[in-house]
Motif scaffolding. Sequence first.
Motif, PDB file in Angstrom:
ATOM      1  N   GLU A  86      65.852  -5.123   6.625  1.00 29.31           N
ATOM      2  CA  GLU A  86      64.284  -4.874   6.373  1.00 29.31           C
ATOM      3  C   GLU A  86      63.658  -5.846   5.476  1.00 29.31           C
ATOM      4  OE1 GLU A  86      66.945  -2.621   6.303  1.00 29.31           O
ATOM      5  OE2 GLU A  86      66.449  -1.322   5.000  1.00 29.31           O
ATOM      6  N   ASP A  87      64.491  -6.688   4.788  1.00 30.51           N
ATOM      7  CA  ASP A  87      63.943  -7.686   3.889  1.00 30.51           C
ATOM      8  C   ASP A  87      63.533  -9.001   4.440  1.00 30.51           C
ATOM      9  OD1 ASP A  87      66.527  -6.536   1.391  1.00 30.51           O
ATOM     10  OD2 ASP A  87      64.318  -6.108   1.375  1.00 30.51           O
ATOM     11  N   THR A  88      63.937  -8.883   5.823  1.00 31.65           N
ATOM     12  CA  THR A  88      63.606 -10.174   6.543  1.00 31.65           C
ATOM     13  C   THR A  88      62.087 -10.271   6.522  1.00 31.65           C
ATOM     14  OG1 THR A  88      65.391  -9.844   8.048  1.00 31.65           O
ATOM     15  CG2 THR A  88      63.734 -11.121   8.948  1.00 31.65           C
ATOM     16  N   ALA A  89      61.589 -11.301   6.258  1.00 31.29           N
ATOM     17  CA  ALA A  89      60.236 -11.779   6.224  1.00 31.29           C
ATOM     18  C   ALA A  89      59.875 -13.327   5.844  1.00 31.29           C
ATOM     19  CB  ALA A  89      59.550 -10.587   5.109  1.00 31.29           C
ATOM     20  N   VAL A  90      58.766 -13.490   5.968  1.00 28.43           N
ATOM     21  CA  VAL A  90      58.167 -14.850   5.261  1.00 28.43           C
ATOM     22  C   VAL A  90      58.139 -14.508   3.752  1.00 28.43           C
ATOM     23  CG1 VAL A  90      56.824 -16.851   5.171  1.00 28.43           C
ATOM     24  CG2 VAL A  90      57.627 -16.055   7.467  1.00 28.43           C
ATOM     25  N   TYR A  91      58.408 -15.344   2.668  1.00 27.47           N
ATOM     26  CA  TYR A  91      58.202 -14.881   1.482  1.00 27.47           C
ATOM     27  C   TYR A  91      56.898 -16.067   0.918  1.00 27.47           C
ATOM     28  CZ  TYR A  91      61.558 -11.122   1.200  1.00 27.47           C
ATOM     29  OH  TYR A  91      62.227  -9.930   1.257  1.00 27.47           O
ATOM     30  N   TYR A  92      56.099 -15.414   0.436  1.00 35.80           N
ATOM     31  CA  TYR A  92      55.110 -16.197  -0.403  1.00 35.80           C
ATOM     32  C   TYR A  92      54.941 -16.174  -1.863  1.00 35.80           C
ATOM     33  CZ  TYR A  92      53.506 -16.370   4.532  1.00 35.80           C
ATOM     34  OH  TYR A  92      53.322 -16.694   5.879  1.00 35.80           O
ATOM     35  N   CYS A  93      54.821 -17.445  -2.496  1.00 33.84           N
ATOM     36  CA  CYS A  93      54.438 -17.455  -3.790  1.00 33.84           C
ATOM     37  C   CYS A  93      53.045 -17.378  -3.900  1.00 33.84           C
ATOM     38  CB  CYS A  93      55.039 -18.636  -4.527  1.00 33.84           C
ATOM     39  SG  CYS A  93      54.937 -18.891  -6.112  1.00 33.84           S
ATOM     40  N   THR A  94      52.540 -16.445  -4.741  1.00 31.88           N
ATOM     41  CA  THR A  94      51.202 -16.513  -5.146  1.00 31.88           C
ATOM     42  C   THR A  94      50.650 -16.407  -6.465  1.00 31.88           C
ATOM     43  OG1 THR A  94      49.065 -15.234  -4.713  1.00 31.88           O
ATOM     44  CG2 THR A  94      51.138 -13.870  -5.086  1.00 31.88           C
ATOM     45  N   SER A 143      51.070 -26.126 -15.495  1.00 24.11           N
ATOM     46  CA  SER A 143      51.731 -24.915 -16.200  1.00 24.11           C
ATOM     47  C   SER A 143      51.468 -23.472 -15.634  1.00 24.11           C
ATOM     48  CB  SER A 143      51.192 -25.114 -17.764  1.00 24.11           C
ATOM     49  OG  SER A 143      51.564 -24.062 -18.347  1.00 24.11           O
ATOM     50  N   ILE A 144      52.721 -22.853 -15.478  1.00 26.65           N
ATOM     51  CA  ILE A 144      52.428 -21.445 -15.092  1.00 26.65           C
ATOM     52  C   ILE A 144      51.755 -20.543 -16.014  1.00 26.65           C
ATOM     53  CG2 ILE A 144      54.271 -21.866 -13.423  1.00 26.65           C
ATOM     54  CD1 ILE A 144      56.119 -20.126 -15.267  1.00 26.65           C
ATOM     55  N   LEU A 145      51.684 -21.007 -17.444  1.00 25.77           N
ATOM     56  CA  LEU A 145      51.167 -20.342 -18.327  1.00 25.77           C
ATOM     57  C   LEU A 145      49.548 -20.096 -18.089  1.00 25.77           C
ATOM     58  CD1 LEU A 145      53.012 -21.507 -21.505  1.00 25.77           C
ATOM     59  CD2 LEU A 145      53.160 -19.370 -20.382  1.00 25.77           C
ATOM     60  N   HIS A 146      49.287 -21.096 -17.323  1.00 27.40           N
ATOM     61  CA  HIS A 146      47.843 -21.198 -16.891  1.00 27.40           C
ATOM     62  C   HIS A 146      47.271 -19.911 -15.961  1.00 27.40           C
ATOM     63  CE1 HIS A 146      43.868 -22.636 -15.599  1.00 27.40           C
ATOM     64  NE2 HIS A 146      44.096 -22.775 -14.274  1.00 27.40           N
ATOM     65  N   PHE A 147      48.360 -19.114 -15.336  1.00 30.84           N
ATOM     66  CA  PHE A 147      48.170 -18.153 -14.336  1.00 30.84           C
ATOM     67  C   PHE A 147      48.192 -16.820 -15.016  1.00 30.84           C
ATOM     68  CE2 PHE A 147      48.304 -21.324 -11.283  1.00 30.84           C
ATOM     69  CZ  PHE A 147      49.510 -21.848 -11.073  1.00 30.84           C
ATOM     70  N   SER A 148      47.208 -16.038 -14.906  1.00 32.21           N
ATOM     71  CA  SER A 148      47.299 -14.449 -15.181  1.00 32.21           C
ATOM     72  C   SER A 148      48.504 -13.969 -14.639  1.00 32.21           C
ATOM     73  CB  SER A 148      46.058 -13.771 -15.035  1.00 32.21           C
ATOM     74  OG  SER A 148      44.683 -14.649 -15.403  1.00 32.21           O
ATOM     75  N   VAL A 149      48.687 -14.078 -13.341  1.00 32.83           N
ATOM     76  CA  VAL A 149      49.684 -13.355 -12.768  1.00 32.83           C
ATOM     77  C   VAL A 149      50.189 -14.117 -11.661  1.00 32.83           C
ATOM     78  CG1 VAL A 149      50.438 -11.439 -11.302  1.00 32.83           C
ATOM     79  CG2 VAL A 149      48.492 -11.139 -12.890  1.00 32.83           C
ATOM     80  N   ILE A 150      51.596 -14.343 -11.502  1.00 32.10           N
ATOM     81  CA  ILE A 150      52.441 -15.065 -10.577  1.00 32.10           C
ATOM     82  C   ILE A 150      53.408 -14.122  -9.950  1.00 32.10           C
ATOM     83  CG2 ILE A 150      53.857 -16.253 -12.282  1.00 32.10           C
ATOM     84  CD1 ILE A 150      53.708 -18.796 -10.528  1.00 32.10           C
ATOM     85  N   GLY A 151      53.566 -14.256  -8.775  1.00 30.61           N
ATOM     86  CA  GLY A 151      54.564 -13.637  -7.988  1.00 30.61           C
ATOM     87  C   GLY A 151      54.968 -13.775  -6.491  1.00 30.61           C
ATOM     88  N   TRP A 152      55.366 -12.644  -5.952  1.00 31.45           N
ATOM     89  CA  TRP A 152      55.853 -12.981  -4.539  1.00 31.45           C
ATOM     90  C   TRP A 152      55.214 -11.821  -3.474  1.00 31.45           C
ATOM     91  CZ3 TRP A 152      58.704 -17.269  -3.261  1.00 31.45           C
ATOM     92  CH2 TRP A 152      59.188 -18.041  -4.372  1.00 31.45           C
ATOM     93  N   TYR A 153      54.906 -12.236  -2.417  1.00 31.07           N
ATOM     94  CA  TYR A 153      54.434 -11.366  -1.270  1.00 31.07           C
ATOM     95  C   TYR A 153      55.466 -11.657  -0.151  1.00 31.07           C
ATOM     96  CZ  TYR A 153      50.363  -9.485  -3.129  1.00 31.07           C
ATOM     97  OH  TYR A 153      49.156  -8.770  -4.098  1.00 31.07           O
ATOM     98  N   ARG A 154      55.317 -10.834   0.750  1.00 27.99           N
ATOM     99  CA  ARG A 154      56.271 -11.053   2.056  1.00 27.99           C
ATOM    100  C   ARG A 154      55.227 -10.455   3.199  1.00 27.99           C
ATOM    101  NH1 ARG A 154      61.704  -7.306   1.141  1.00 27.99           N
ATOM    102  NH2 ARG A 154      60.554  -5.207   1.453  1.00 27.99           N
ATOM    103  N   GLN A 155      55.726 -11.135   4.189  1.00 21.87           N
ATOM    104  CA  GLN A 155      55.045 -10.503   5.614  1.00 21.87           C
ATOM    105  C   GLN A 155      56.162 -10.729   6.575  1.00 21.87           C
ATOM    106  OE1 GLN A 155      51.484 -12.606   6.802  1.00 21.87           O
ATOM    107  NE2 GLN A 155      51.008 -10.801   7.759  1.00 21.87           N
ATOM    108  N   ALA A 156      56.512  -9.511   7.046  1.00 19.62           N
ATOM    109  CA  ALA A 156      57.243  -9.354   8.166  1.00 19.62           C
ATOM    110  C   ALA A 156      56.567  -9.294   9.635  1.00 19.62           C
ATOM    111  CB  ALA A 156      57.977  -8.026   7.985  1.00 19.62           C
ATOM    112  N   PRO A 157      57.270  -9.725  10.527  1.00 20.11           N
ATOM    113  CA  PRO A 157      56.442  -9.736  12.075  1.00 20.11           C
ATOM    114  C   PRO A 157      55.775  -8.523  12.344  1.00 20.11           C
ATOM    115  CG  PRO A 157      58.682 -10.704  11.990  1.00 20.11           C
ATOM    116  CD  PRO A 157      58.705 -10.071  10.737  1.00 20.11           C
ATOM    117  N   GLY A 158      54.503  -8.386  12.656  1.00 17.73           N
ATOM    118  CA  GLY A 158      53.586  -7.417  12.967  1.00 17.73           C
ATOM    119  C   GLY A 158      53.648  -6.225  11.773  1.00 17.73           C
ATOM    120  N   LYS A 159      53.735  -6.942  10.620  1.00 21.57           N
ATOM    121  CA  LYS A 159      53.399  -5.923   9.463  1.00 21.57           C
ATOM    122  C   LYS A 159      52.473  -6.861   8.687  1.00 21.57           C
ATOM    123  CE  LYS A 159      57.654  -3.241   9.380  1.00 21.57           C
ATOM    124  NZ  LYS A 159      58.579  -2.729   8.341  1.00 21.57           N
ATOM    125  N   GLU A 160      51.644  -5.960   7.582  1.00 18.54           N
ATOM    126  CA  GLU A 160      50.917  -6.577   6.609  1.00 18.54           C
ATOM    127  C   GLU A 160      51.713  -7.256   5.521  1.00 18.54           C
ATOM    128  OE1 GLU A 160      46.869  -3.571   7.177  1.00 18.54           O
ATOM    129  OE2 GLU A 160      48.232  -3.833   5.416  1.00 18.54           O
TER     130      GLU A 160
END
Length: 124
Positions: free
Chosen positions: A88-96, A27-44
């Motif tokens: 510039e939205d090109t990146a790997v997108y991670y769910c967290t 259940s995602i209700l278990h999570f305090s926060v859920i969202g998306w991060y991304r990382q482009a080549p050479g960037k944080e």
Amino acid sequence: QVQLVESGGGLVQAVGSLRLSCAASGSILHFSVIGWYRQAPGKERELVASTSRSETTDYADSVQGRFTISRDNAKNTVYLQMNSLKPEDTAVYYCTAKVITQAPGLLPRVDDYWGQGTQVTVSS
């Protein structure tokens, strides 16, 4: 063990749209926060969007007005609708997801969980 599985990435032309999905093993209700991060080549890695258990949302300035995060608690899934995509939205997108717990008299404990990532490529 919490598992987050992303899907929906791919190649799209600029100004196009994509919808990413993040399916949680519980259940995602278990999570305090859920969202998306991304990382482009050479960037944080950077925060893209997040939603809390109370369904407040937060967005990076660079995606405000173009991306929308939403959740389906019944399906244990969080979505990221991405419109007006730019190269510039090109990146790997991670769910967290973040679980914050606090026992009486103790400091809060934070557990972070990450998916494997999904590639989004926006061509010009």
